[in-house]
Scaffold this motif. Sequence first.
Motif, PDB file in Angstrom:
ATOM      1  N   GLY A   1      13.273  -6.553   3.073  1.00 20.17           N
ATOM      2  CA  GLY A   1      12.043  -5.878   2.698  1.00 20.17           C
ATOM      3  C   GLY A   1      11.047  -5.732   3.828  1.00 20.17           C
ATOM      4  N   ASP A   2      10.888  -6.784   4.636  1.00 19.55           N
ATOM      5  CA  ASP A   2       9.937  -6.721   5.746  1.00 19.55           C
ATOM      6  C   ASP A   2      10.448  -5.801   6.846  1.00 19.55           C
ATOM      7  N   ASN A   3      11.744  -5.824   7.066  1.00 17.03           N
ATOM      8  CA  ASN A   3      12.405  -4.919   8.006  1.00 17.03           C
ATOM      9  C   ASN A   3      12.081  -3.472   7.652  1.00 17.03           C
ATOM     10  N   ILE A   4      12.405  -3.079   6.439  1.00 16.10           N
ATOM     11  CA  ILE A   4      12.242  -1.686   6.017  1.00 16.10           C
ATOM     12  C   ILE A   4      10.772  -1.342   5.810  1.00 16.10           C
ATOM     13  N   GLY A   5      10.000  -2.258   5.210  1.00 19.17           N
ATOM     14  CA  GLY A   5       8.594  -1.977   4.962  1.00 19.17           C
ATOM     15  C   GLY A   5       7.808  -1.725   6.227  1.00 19.17           C
ATOM     16  N   SER A   6       8.010  -2.551   7.252  1.00 18.26           N
ATOM     17  CA  SER A   6       7.268  -2.392   8.502  1.00 18.26           C
ATOM     18  C   SER A   6       7.720  -1.157   9.277  1.00 18.26           C
ATOM     19  N   THR A   7       9.034  -0.933   9.315  1.00 16.85           N
ATOM     20  CA  THR A   7       9.562   0.218  10.042  1.00 16.85           C
ATOM     21  C   THR A   7       9.142   1.522   9.382  1.00 16.85           C
TER      22      THR A   7
ATOM     23  N   THR B   1       2.528   1.123  -0.160  1.00 14.53           N
ATOM     24  CA  THR B   1       3.675   0.644  -0.943  1.00 14.53           C
ATOM     25  C   THR B   1       4.724  -0.004  -0.039  1.00 14.53           C
ATOM     26  N   ALA B   2       4.971   0.610   1.113  1.00 14.69           N
ATOM     27  CA  ALA B   2       5.938   0.045   2.063  1.00 14.69           C
ATOM     28  C   ALA B   2       5.465  -1.311   2.580  1.00 14.69           C
ATOM     29  N   LEU B   3       4.190  -1.404   2.948  1.00 14.23           N
ATOM     30  CA  LEU B   3       3.646  -2.663   3.455  1.00 14.23           C
ATOM     31  C   LEU B   3       3.649  -3.746   2.374  1.00 14.23           C
ATOM     32  N   TYR B   4       3.330  -3.361   1.161  1.00 13.51           N
ATOM     33  CA  TYR B   4       3.313  -4.326   0.059  1.00 13.51           C
ATOM     34  C   TYR B   4       4.722  -4.877  -0.190  1.00 13.51           C
ATOM     35  N   THR B   5       5.726  -4.021  -0.100  1.00 11.65           N
ATOM     36  CA  THR B   5       7.111  -4.473  -0.271  1.00 11.65           C
ATOM     37  C   THR B   5       7.462  -5.544   0.747  1.00 11.65           C
ATOM     38  N   GLY B   6       7.075  -5.313   1.997  1.00 14.55           N
ATOM     39  CA  GLY B   6       7.385  -6.278   3.050  1.00 14.55           C
ATOM     40  C   GLY B   6       6.713  -7.611   2.863  1.00 14.55           C
ATOM     41  N   VAL B   7       5.426  -7.594   2.501  1.00 15.42           N
ATOM     42  CA  VAL B   7       4.704  -8.860   2.369  1.00 15.42           C
ATOM     43  C   VAL B   7       5.145  -9.609   1.118  1.00 15.42           C
ATOM     44  N   VAL B   8       5.468  -8.897   0.039  1.00 20.36           N
ATOM     45  CA  VAL B   8       5.935  -9.556  -1.184  1.00 20.36           C
ATOM     46  C   VAL B   8       7.277 -10.242  -0.963  1.00 20.36           C
TER      47      VAL B   8
ATOM     48  N   VAL C   1      12.613  -4.199  -6.696  1.00 17.02           N
ATOM     49  CA  VAL C   1      13.138  -5.259  -5.829  1.00 17.02           C
ATOM     50  C   VAL C   1      13.720  -6.419  -6.636  1.00 17.02           C
ATOM     51  N   TYR C   2      13.036  -6.812  -7.703  1.00 13.38           N
ATOM     52  CA  TYR C   2      13.430  -8.024  -8.421  1.00 13.38           C
ATOM     53  C   TYR C   2      13.958  -7.786  -9.833  1.00 13.38           C
ATOM     54  N   GLY C   3      13.712  -6.620 -10.397  1.00 18.42           N
ATOM     55  CA  GLY C   3      14.062  -6.419 -11.797  1.00 18.42           C
ATOM     56  C   GLY C   3      15.054  -5.318 -12.062  1.00 18.42           C
TER      57      GLY C   3
END
Length: 328
Positions: A28-34, A160-167, A203-205
């Motif tokens: 998630g952090d890989n894809i969210g940050s990129t 949304t991308a940044l939130y995915t990475g931090v979550v 991501v989780y559900g």
Amino acid sequence: MDKNMDKIINYINEGNYFLVTSHVNPDGDNIGSTLSMYYYLKSINKEVYYVLDDDTPINLKFLLEDIEILSSEEFIKLNLEEFNLIALDCGDLNRICIDKTLIENAKKLICIDHHASNDNYGDFNYVVPEESSTCELVYNLFKKINEKENTQVIDKKIATALYTGVVTDTGKFTYSNTHPSTFDMAKDLLILGAETNKVICEVYGNNPYNYYKLLGEALNTLDIINTKIAVITLTQDMLSRNHVSFKDTDGITPYCRDIENVEVGILVKEKSSNEIKISLRSKNYVDVSHIAKMFNGGGHVRAAGLTVFNETIENATKMVVAETLKYI
């Protein structure tokens, strides 16, 4: 770090062609940050290419529905005379998931990362191991741009991308790398339109039925050693039998750690007959990055990984467990 951010911002403003990428085994952090960096560069009319020589986990594909990810081979065929490389969330030069010739031929390499093992391999480096995620670093960079240029960089897609990475990198804000600044960031992203419910659901559900069949089989391999170490094993046969891709198994890792009295959880995954991937997680006091480094791996204090080559899955497990026992 302010000077490092200023140098990166100034260099990006001066450049025209950019390649953004990250590490092998996307998360998630890989894809969210990129992805957030990709969207930002697009918004300021830069020519930007997202290049990654790996597949995306099924639970993160929702972020990339309108994005073309190129392979190194496809990018090379473009015959660009000049380009800059931005590597995000990659703690080691050797883990950048593109062809080495692209790294060597880049005009400049910008490294943005939060791994303690990072040795500042870029021409420009913004590396802060204490931060929750690389997405938090990108968020800080964007805030700096907002202040310098009196603008709002973060739109709904970037939020949304940044939130995915931090979550994902904080385990839904439960890991020890979660700080007050992390919650401030999450609040700001929510205000800026991050689709938080979609992120959690995707991501989780949204795991396929076969994933849970695999999880049940994996839990049957659970072994507790000295009450402090838990090991779960995934073989190629198990993956094949349950029709689950290797890249979609990271969600099993916490099950190793989240057991009463266990300090270190170890997930052993057979990628091929001569390549064993091992994920390490700890609760309170063991720095698993030190264990990973003993096998040329790396990562964070509470989460790290390594690869063992040319050993059976049994031998690889014994080697890593023996090293882990030294820290218990």
